[in-house]
Design an enzyme around this catalytic site. Structure first.
Site, PDB file in Angstrom:
ATOM      1  N   GLU A  45     -35.285 -37.025 -17.159  1.00 53.03           N
ATOM      2  CA  GLU A  45     -34.878 -38.261 -15.746  1.00 53.03           C
ATOM      3  C   GLU A  45     -33.514 -39.030 -15.739  1.00 53.03           C
ATOM      4  O   GLU A  45     -32.731 -38.986 -16.596  1.00 53.03           O
ATOM      5  CB  GLU A  45     -36.269 -39.670 -15.810  1.00 53.03           C
ATOM      6  CG  GLU A  45     -36.078 -40.489 -15.008  1.00 53.03           C
ATOM      7  CD  GLU A  45     -37.709 -41.354 -15.401  1.00 53.03           C
ATOM      8  OE1 GLU A  45     -37.599 -41.677 -16.163  1.00 53.03           O
ATOM      9  OE2 GLU A  45     -37.631 -42.564 -14.820  1.00 53.03           O
ATOM     10  N   LYS A 115     -39.964 -41.641  -8.033  1.00 49.45           N
ATOM     11  CA  LYS A 115     -40.959 -42.072  -8.389  1.00 49.45           C
ATOM     12  C   LYS A 115     -42.280 -42.430  -7.508  1.00 49.45           C
ATOM     13  O   LYS A 115     -41.794 -43.698  -7.143  1.00 49.45           O
ATOM     14  CB  LYS A 115     -39.816 -42.142  -9.330  1.00 49.45           C
ATOM     15  CG  LYS A 115     -41.448 -43.605 -11.355  1.00 49.45           C
ATOM     16  CD  LYS A 115     -40.335 -43.358 -11.581  1.00 49.45           C
ATOM     17  CE  LYS A 115     -40.998 -43.373 -13.384  1.00 49.45           C
ATOM     18  NZ  LYS A 115     -39.971 -44.106 -13.930  1.00 49.45           N
ATOM     19  N   CYS A 156     -41.595 -38.913 -14.810  1.00 50.44           N
ATOM     20  CA  CYS A 156     -42.848 -40.218 -15.979  1.00 50.44           C
ATOM     21  C   CYS A 156     -43.526 -40.231 -16.364  1.00 50.44           C
ATOM     22  O   CYS A 156     -45.046 -40.000 -16.321  1.00 50.44           O
ATOM     23  CB  CYS A 156     -41.053 -40.799 -16.413  1.00 50.44           C
ATOM     24  SG  CYS A 156     -40.995 -41.636 -17.946  1.00 50.44           S
TER      25      CYS A 156
HETATM   26  N1  LIG Z   1     -39.663 -44.748 -18.897  1.00 50.36           N
HETATM   27  C1  LIG Z   1     -41.177 -44.407 -18.020  1.00 50.36           C
HETATM   28  O1  LIG Z   1     -41.010 -44.226 -16.504  1.00 50.36           O
HETATM   29  C2  LIG Z   1     -42.782 -44.104 -18.372  1.00 50.36           C
HETATM   30  C3  LIG Z   1     -42.663 -44.188 -20.162  1.00 50.36           C
HETATM   31  O2  LIG Z   1     -41.417 -44.374 -20.759  1.00 50.36           O
HETATM   32  C4  LIG Z   1     -44.277 -44.551 -20.502  1.00 50.36           C
HETATM   33  O3  LIG Z   1     -45.094 -44.410 -19.555  1.00 50.36           O
HETATM   34  O4  LIG Z   1     -44.326 -44.761 -21.684  1.00 50.36           O
END
Ligand SMILES: NC(=O)CC(=O)C(=O)O
Length: 279
Positions: A45, A115, A156
């Site tokens: 990401e 996202k 994520c």
């Molecule tokens: N950074 C993210 O999008 C997600 C994350 O760090 C988590 O769900 O914990």
């Protein structure tokens, strides 16, 4: 009998402040993964930008004239491999998104995932982040075709929402790829379990490609890029540092496991279901 195998490469890169350095690092790791035989190469990401709200707008690029996308497209074409370009801050019509692009062996964009769930959290004594201060959310889930199988793509925080994975699997995804950047609070607490449980629920492979830990950054990425099998085994897992995972994914295993333990068939779809509400 010949088994249906594909080789994946997960590039856990340490993202720095300078975009150019990030692109060059991405190229180096992609080339290494390619030389080690990976067919599908994955970046983390926000691989070209620090994971920090103060950078997203400035670093954002428009798909039509994006230097980052052109750069990755050229590499995919040169090495003739699929590349899942982690995610980048992408802008369109005055909005900025956290967007992942997938490229085929000719360097064409074959999928794009914005996202869907923005990471707005405040864990006391741990981590606070509010993506929605700067980013807009996507409104699609994303499945794309490859010569091997259909692949689901999410970013994520999206992995925390089981309905999204289920929709991708209902559309035929055999692998769910998640470029990510968990942190030093939620990573140790939830990272491995989330990849295991999504793999188990859906009897698919789950792949998480994370940024490496950069202690100088405002947000400390947890690393621990991971591949989990449809049986729920961790096939491979890095630690905090930069590195590459190369693994063979045995796609025949999915049907074998689904035949022996027919979870998806045993669902009571007369009682419940997940509904695709896209227009
Ligand atoms: N950074 C993210 O999008 C997600 C994350 O760090 C988590 O769900 O914990």
């Amino acid at each position: 009998m010949r088994r249906y195998i594909m080789k994946v490469g997960l590039c856990q890169m340490k993202v720095q402040e300078e975009k150019k350095k990030n692109l060059l690092k991405a190229k180096q790791l992609i080339n290494e993964a390619s030389e080690l035989g990976a067919d599908i190469i994955i970046l983390p990401e926000m691989f070209n930008c620090p994971y920090d709200n103060t950078f997203f707008e400035e670093y954002s690029e428009n798909e039509k004239n994006s230097k980052t996308l052109k750069f990755i497209s050229n590499i995919a074409q040169e090495i003739s491999k699929y590349i899942i370009a982690g995610s980048i801050p992408e802008n369109e019509d005055g909005k900025v998104y956290n967007t992942s692009y997938a490229f085929d062996r000719e360097g064409n964009i074959i999928a794009k995932h914005r996202k869907v769930h923005l990471f707005d959290i405040d864990v006391k004594g741990g981590v606070t982040f509010k993506e929605s201060d700067v980013l807009s959310r996507g409104n699609e889930y994303t499945v794309f075709e490859t010569e091997y199988c259909k692949i689901g793509l999410q970013i994520c925080y999206d992995i925390r929402f089981p309905e999204l994975s289920r929709l991708m699997v209902e559309e035929g995804a055999k692998l769910i790829i998640t470029p990510a950047s968990f942190n030093m609070t939620t990573g140790p607490a939830h990272w491995k379990d989330l990849f295991k449980v999504r793999a188990l629920d859906n009897q698919v492979y789950t792949l998480g490609c994370s940024g490496a830990l950069n202690k100088e950054a405002s947000y400390n990425s947890y690393g621990h890029s991971i591949i989990v099998s449809p049986w729920g085994d961790i096939i491979n897992n890095l630690e905090f540092e930069e590195g590459i995972i190369i693994e063979e994914i045995d796609l025949d295993k999915i049907n074998e496991i689904r035949e022996q333990l027919p979870l998806l068939k045993h669902r009571r779809l007369d009682l419940y279901g997940v509904v695709d509400k896209r227009d």
